[in-house]
Write an enzyme that holds these catalytic residues in place. Structure first.
Site, short mmCIF file in Angstrom:
data_model
loop_
_atom_site.label_atom_id
_atom_site.label_comp_id
_atom_site.label_asym_id
_atom_site.label_seq_id
_atom_site.Cartn_x
_atom_site.Cartn_y
_atom_site.Cartn_z
N ASP A 1 5.42 14.88 10.73
CA ASP A 1 4.93 15.88 9.79
C ASP A 1 4.39 17.07 10.59
O ASP A 1 4.25 17.01 11.80
CB ASP A 1 3.91 15.31 8.81
CG ASP A 1 2.67 14.75 9.50
OD1 ASP A 1 2.46 15.05 10.67
OD2 ASP A 1 1.93 14.01 8.83
N SER A 2 4.12 18.14 9.89
CA SER A 2 3.88 19.43 10.56
C SER A 2 2.44 19.64 11.02
O SER A 2 2.17 20.54 11.79
CB SER A 2 4.24 20.56 9.60
OG SER A 2 3.31 20.62 8.53
N PHE B 1 -1.14 18.72 6.53
CA PHE B 1 -2.13 17.90 5.83
C PHE B 1 -3.48 17.97 6.53
O PHE B 1 -4.52 18.08 5.88
CB PHE B 1 -1.65 16.45 5.75
CG PHE B 1 -2.66 15.54 5.08
CD1 PHE B 1 -2.68 15.42 3.70
CD2 PHE B 1 -3.59 14.83 5.82
CE1 PHE B 1 -3.62 14.60 3.08
CE2 PHE B 1 -4.52 14.01 5.21
CZ PHE B 1 -4.53 13.89 3.83
N ASP C 1 6.41 8.10 2.58
CA ASP C 1 5.54 7.63 3.66
C ASP C 1 4.12 7.54 3.14
O ASP C 1 3.74 8.27 2.24
CB ASP C 1 5.59 8.58 4.86
CG ASP C 1 4.78 9.85 4.63
OD1 ASP C 1 3.59 9.87 5.00
OD2 ASP C 1 5.32 10.83 4.05
N CYS D 1 7.18 -14.39 0.41
CA CYS D 1 7.34 -13.33 1.41
C CYS D 1 7.98 -13.91 2.68
O CYS D 1 7.60 -15.00 3.14
CB CYS D 1 5.99 -12.70 1.74
SG CYS D 1 6.10 -11.33 2.93
N CYS E 1 7.89 -12.33 5.67
CA CYS E 1 7.35 -11.69 6.87
C CYS E 1 6.85 -12.73 7.87
O CYS E 1 6.62 -13.89 7.53
CB CYS E 1 6.22 -10.71 6.51
SG CYS E 1 4.63 -11.48 6.15
N CYS F 1 3.48 -14.47 6.82
CA CYS F 1 3.54 -15.48 5.76
C CYS F 1 4.31 -16.73 6.17
O CYS F 1 4.08 -17.81 5.61
CB CYS F 1 4.15 -14.87 4.50
SG CYS F 1 3.03 -13.73 3.66
N HIS G 1 2.20 -8.00 7.12
CA HIS G 1 2.53 -8.43 5.76
C HIS G 1 2.60 -7.24 4.80
O HIS G 1 3.57 -7.12 4.03
CB HIS G 1 1.49 -9.42 5.23
CG HIS G 1 1.63 -9.66 3.76
ND1 HIS G 1 2.66 -10.40 3.22
CD2 HIS G 1 0.91 -9.18 2.70
CE1 HIS G 1 2.57 -10.39 1.90
NE2 HIS G 1 1.51 -9.67 1.55
#
Length: 396
Positions: free
Chosen positions: A90-91, A94, A293, A331, A333, A336, A362
Site C-alpha cells: 500500500d502507498s 492510510f 486485505d 478446520c 489448518c 487445528c 488458524h
C-alpha cells in the site's frame, strides 16, 4: 493481467485471475497483511501452507525500517522475506490519516456525530500534516521528520518491488465535512496523475526489474456523487486496477462499493482495502470486489480471539482450560490438526509467543479458506445459498 471468469447472477461479483510476474491470484481472494514484511509471529512458509496466494506489506513502515533501499538491494520484497508468490504494497496513505489523526489501527465507521475538517483522536497529537503537494510527518519510531509526495511513494514502492502497488491518496474519515471531502477528492486525483507519471518514468529507468502494476484508489467517503466522480477520474488515467478505500459505514458497505464498481471497468481487478470480517467479505464479493486485505485476523489472534463456524470465541476464557479438542473440528489448518484449545489457552494465558503464532495461523486460514469457498460457490452457482447458510450459522 486480469481475466474474468464466471459472473454472479444478479450482482457485480465474479471470479477471475490476476496474473503477476510471481504467479497467479485466483479471485475472489483474501490477501493477508504482513505490514513489516512479515505476518506477525508466522513464517512466510506457514502462510503459503495455509493457502495465502499473496501478501501485502506497508510502504510507510518499510520505508522507516529497514529502508526501501535495503529491500531493493535484497532483490525486492519477496526475496527479502523469502516469499515466492505475488506481493502487494500500500502507498502509506492510510498512515497519513491514522497517525496524523491519532486513530492508529482503526477509524470511525459511524457517520453520525462530530463533523470537522481537522479531525483528531481524543488525547492524541497530530503526527502528519497534509498539503496539496504531499504530507509532512513525524516518525512514530523516533520522532524524525519526513516528507511523502506522490513521487516519493512511487520511488519507495518501486524499490520495494511488489507486483501490485497503490497510488498515493489521502484517506479521510466519515467525520470530515462535505467541503473537505470535495477538496480531498481533487487532491487525490491530482496525486494519482503524478503517481502515473512517476510510475512510467521509474518503469522505464528500471527496465530490468519485474513489471509492477499500479492501482488507483477511489475515495469519497459516504457520498455517491463523490465516489462516482472519483472513480471516473481514475479510470481516465489508465490504471492497471483499482482500490476502493476510505472509512465506510458498515451498514452501507455494499451500496457504497457498488457505486464505485459500477463505474470501474469490468476487465480491471478491484481491491477493497482494509476489510476482513466475514459479513463484510460476503458483501464485498457480492458488490464486485476481487481481492481484500485486513490486519484483523492476525491482530485479534494475538489476544486469543479466534474464528469458528459458529462465531468468535476467546481462548482465554475459562471454558477452554480443559477442552482437549481443536479450535474447529472442520478446520484443516496446522493448529487445528495438531493442538487443542486447552494447550492454546495455556500459551495465551502465559503469554508464550507460540500461542499468538498458532492462533494467527488458524485465523488466517479461516478467512483465506472462507473467501476461497465464496469463489467456488460463484463458480458452481451456489453463492446465495452458501452466503445465507454460512452467515446464519456464524452469527447465530
Amino acid at each position: 493481467m486480469f481475466t474474468v471468469g464466471k459472473e454472479l447472477e444478479g450482482a457485480l461479483g465474479r471470479t477471475g485471475t490476476i496474473t503477476t510476474p510471481h504467479g497467479e491470484i485466483r479471485t475472489p481472494a483474501f490477501i493477508p497483511v504482513g505490514t513489516r514484511a512479515t505476518v506477525k509471529g508466522v513464517l512466510p512458509e506457514s502462510m503459503a501452507e495455509l493457502g495465502a496466494q499473496a501478501l501485502l506489506a506497508n510502504a510507510y513502515h518499510l520505508y522507516l525500517q529497514p529502508g526501501a533501499d535495503i529491500i531493493d538491494e535484497a532483490g525486492g520484497l519477496g526475496a527479502f522475506m523469502n516469499w515466492p508468490g505475488p506481493t502487494f504494497t500500500d502507498s502509506g496513505g492510510f498512515q497519513v490519516l491514522s497517525l496524523g489523526a491519532g486513530f492508529k489501527k482503526t477509524l470511525s465507521m459511524d457517520a453520525t456525530g462530530v463533523e470537522a475538517d481537522d479531525v483528531i483522536a481524543p488525547g492524541k497529537d497530530r503526527l502528519a500534516k497534509v498539503d496539496d503537494d504531499g504530507v509532512t510527518f513525524k516518525s512514530h519510531v523516533d520522532g524524525t521528520r519526513h516528507r511523502f509526495t506522490p513521487e516519493v511513494s512511487m520511488q519507495i514502492q518501486h524499490q520495494l518491488g511488489a507486483d501490485i502497488m497503490f497510488a498515493f491518496d489521502e484517506l479521510t474519515t466519515l467525520m470530515n465535512t462535505r467541503g473537505y471531502q470535495e477538496q480531498s477528492i481533487a487532491r487525490t486525483q491530482a496525486w494519482a496523475e503524478r503517481c502515473v507519471t512517476e510510475h512510467e518514468r521509474l518503469t522505464e529507468s528500471r527496465a530490468g526489474k519485474p513489471h509492477q502494476a499500479l492501482f488507483g484508489v477511489v475515495q469519497g467517503a459516504q457520498h455517491e456523487d463523490l465516489r462516482r466522480t472519483a472513480a471516473r477520474g481514475l479510470v481516465a488515467l489508465g490504471f492497471d486496477g483499482f482500490g476502493v478505500g476510505g472509512a465506510i459505514e458498515k451498514e452501507r458497505l455494499g451500496t457504497i462499493v457498488s457505486w464505485v464498481n459500477e463505474e470501474l471497468p469490468v476487465d480491471k481487478p478491484r481491491h477493497l482495502l482494509g476489510i476482513g470480517e466475514p459479513d463484510d467479505l460476503f458483501t464485498g464479493v457480492e458488490a464486485g470486489c476481487d481481492t481484500f486485505d485486513c490486519v484483523n485476523p492476525s491482530r485479534v489472534a494475538r489476544s486469543g480471539r479466534v474464528y469458528t463456524p459458529t462465531g468468535h470465541f476467546n481462548l482465554t476464557w475459562a471454558a477452554s482450560k480443559r477442552e482437549f479438542i481443536p479450535i474447529d473440528d472442520d478446520c484443516d489448518c496446522y493448529t487445528c490438526t495438531h493442538y487443542t484449545r486447552a494447550y492454546l489457552h495455556h500459551l495465551i494465558k502465559t503469554r508464550e509467543m507460540a500461542g499468538s503464532t498458532l492462533a494467527t495461523i488458524h485465523n488466517e486460514r479461516f478467512i483465506v479458506r472462507l473467501v476461497d469457498q465464496m469463489r467456488d460457490a460463484i463458480d458452481d452457482g451456489t453463492f446465495k445459498d452458501f452466503k445465507a447458510d454460512w452467515l446464519a450459522r456464524f452469527y447465530t
